[in-house]
Design a protein around this motif. Structure first.
Motif, PDB file in Angstrom:
ATOM      1  N   VAL A  42      44.622  34.113  39.507  1.00 16.56           N
ATOM      2  CA  VAL A  42      43.783  33.243  38.772  1.00 16.56           C
ATOM      3  C   VAL A  42      43.384  34.073  37.240  1.00 16.56           C
ATOM      4  CG1 VAL A  42      41.547  32.019  38.350  1.00 16.56           C
ATOM      5  CG2 VAL A  42      42.701  32.114  40.587  1.00 16.56           C
ATOM      6  N   LEU A  43      43.687  33.668  36.157  1.00 14.13           N
ATOM      7  CA  LEU A  43      43.427  34.156  35.017  1.00 14.13           C
ATOM      8  C   LEU A  43      41.946  33.592  34.313  1.00 14.13           C
ATOM      9  CD1 LEU A  43      46.722  33.768  33.443  1.00 14.13           C
ATOM     10  CD2 LEU A  43      45.867  35.843  34.415  1.00 14.13           C
ATOM     11  N   VAL A  44      40.988  34.291  34.389  1.00 12.09           N
ATOM     12  CA  VAL A  44      39.515  33.894  33.961  1.00 12.09           C
ATOM     13  C   VAL A  44      39.475  34.053  32.430  1.00 12.09           C
ATOM     14  CG1 VAL A  44      37.100  33.891  34.408  1.00 12.09           C
ATOM     15  CG2 VAL A  44      38.640  33.981  36.216  1.00 12.09           C
ATOM     16  N   PHE A  88      32.583  38.906  35.931  1.00 13.20           N
ATOM     17  CA  PHE A  88      33.066  38.150  37.061  1.00 13.20           C
ATOM     18  C   PHE A  88      34.054  38.345  37.739  1.00 13.20           C
ATOM     19  CE2 PHE A  88      35.177  34.342  38.533  1.00 13.20           C
ATOM     20  CZ  PHE A  88      33.884  33.605  39.332  1.00 13.20           C
ATOM     21  N   CYS A  89      34.856  39.031  37.122  1.00 15.77           N
ATOM     22  CA  CYS A  89      36.189  39.304  37.672  1.00 15.77           C
ATOM     23  C   CYS A  89      36.264  40.252  38.719  1.00 15.77           C
ATOM     24  CB  CYS A  89      37.315  39.420  36.804  1.00 15.77           C
ATOM     25  SG  CYS A  89      38.233  37.962  36.171  1.00 15.77           S
ATOM     26  N   GLN A  90      35.228  41.333  38.250  1.00 19.20           N
ATOM     27  CA  GLN A  90      35.169  42.720  39.234  1.00 19.20           C
ATOM     28  C   GLN A  90      34.872  42.375  40.436  1.00 19.20           C
ATOM     29  OE1 GLN A  90      32.399  44.869  36.743  1.00 19.20           O
ATOM     30  NE2 GLN A  90      34.129  46.191  35.998  1.00 19.20           N
ATOM     31  N   VAL A  91      33.922  41.366  40.786  1.00 15.39           N
ATOM     32  CA  VAL A  91      33.302  41.368  41.861  1.00 15.39           C
ATOM     33  C   VAL A  91      34.276  39.947  42.842  1.00 15.39           C
ATOM     34  CG1 VAL A  91      31.292  41.507  41.520  1.00 15.39           C
ATOM     35  CG2 VAL A  91      31.709  39.285  41.100  1.00 15.39           C
ATOM     36  N   GLN A  92      35.321  39.486  42.164  1.00 15.47           N
ATOM     37  CA  GLN A  92      36.178  38.448  42.842  1.00 15.47           C
ATOM     38  C   GLN A  92      37.430  39.035  43.331  1.00 15.47           C
ATOM     39  OE1 GLN A  92      35.029  35.474  42.996  1.00 15.47           O
ATOM     40  NE2 GLN A  92      33.068  36.248  41.865  1.00 15.47           N
ATOM     41  N   GLY A  93      37.937  40.210  43.082  1.00 18.06           N
ATOM     42  CA  GLY A  93      38.822  40.707  43.802  1.00 18.06           C
ATOM     43  C   GLY A  93      39.989  41.000  42.827  1.00 18.06           C
ATOM     44  N   PRO A  94      41.195  41.476  43.473  1.00 21.92           N
ATOM     45  CA  PRO A  94      42.380  41.697  42.843  1.00 21.92           C
ATOM     46  C   PRO A  94      43.179  40.624  42.338  1.00 21.92           C
ATOM     47  CG  PRO A  94      42.817  42.119  45.092  1.00 21.92           C
ATOM     48  CD  PRO A  94      41.389  41.821  45.049  1.00 21.92           C
ATOM     49  N   ARG A  95      42.953  39.525  42.720  1.00 20.95           N
ATOM     50  CA  ARG A  95      43.982  38.372  42.251  1.00 20.95           C
ATOM     51  C   ARG A  95      43.366  37.526  41.133  1.00 20.95           C
ATOM     52  NH1 ARG A  95      43.588  34.889  47.158  1.00 20.95           N
ATOM     53  NH2 ARG A  95      44.017  33.148  45.896  1.00 20.95           N
ATOM     54  N   VAL A  96      42.438  38.264  40.391  1.00 17.82           N
ATOM     55  CA  VAL A  96      41.699  37.729  39.153  1.00 17.82           C
ATOM     56  C   VAL A  96      42.012  38.572  38.316  1.00 17.82           C
ATOM     57  CG1 VAL A  96      39.594  36.725  38.402  1.00 17.82           C
ATOM     58  CG2 VAL A  96      39.853  36.574  40.828  1.00 17.82           C
ATOM     59  N   THR A  97      42.271  38.054  36.801  1.00 17.98           N
ATOM     60  CA  THR A  97      42.158  38.825  35.671  1.00 17.98           C
ATOM     61  C   THR A  97      41.452  38.118  34.717  1.00 17.98           C
ATOM     62  OG1 THR A  97      44.676  39.477  36.146  1.00 17.98           O
ATOM     63  CG2 THR A  97      43.797  39.663  33.897  1.00 17.98           C
ATOM     64  N   ALA A  98      40.714  39.025  33.720  1.00 21.76           N
ATOM     65  CA  ALA A  98      39.997  38.547  32.568  1.00 21.76           C
ATOM     66  C   ALA A  98      40.652  38.521  31.482  1.00 21.76           C
ATOM     67  CB  ALA A  98      38.680  39.590  32.468  1.00 21.76           C
TER      68      ALA A  98
END
Length: 73
Positions: free
Chosen positions: A41-43, A54-64
């Motif tokens: 997921v790209l946020v 936000f992405c720091q707490v979501q895990g490795p499948r998220v990029t800001a």
């Protein structure tokens, strides 16, 4: 995503861009995608700092990313 048709599901090698993904509604969408699909997921939004936090707490499948002339990391 339990009501989604199998052909509409997102695979692990695909990414989904959620604009405003660190806000109240977008954040829920991001968490649902992470929970219910294997995709990355790209946020993105106007604030790269908020997207990163936000992405720091979501895990490795998220990029800001930030929106402007384009998406930057």
């Amino acid at each position: 995503m339990t009501n989604a048709r199998p052909e509409a599901m997102v695979s692990a090698d695909q990414a989904v861009l959620v604009v405003g993904g660190y806000g109240a509604v977008g954040g829920g969408i991001v968490r649902a995608l992470l929970r219910d699909s294997p995709c990355h997921v790209l946020v993105a939004g106007r604030s790269l700092e908020r997207a990163r936090a936000f992405c720091q707490v979501q895990g490795p499948r998220v990029t800001a990313g930030a929106l402007g002339a384009g998406i930057s990391r």
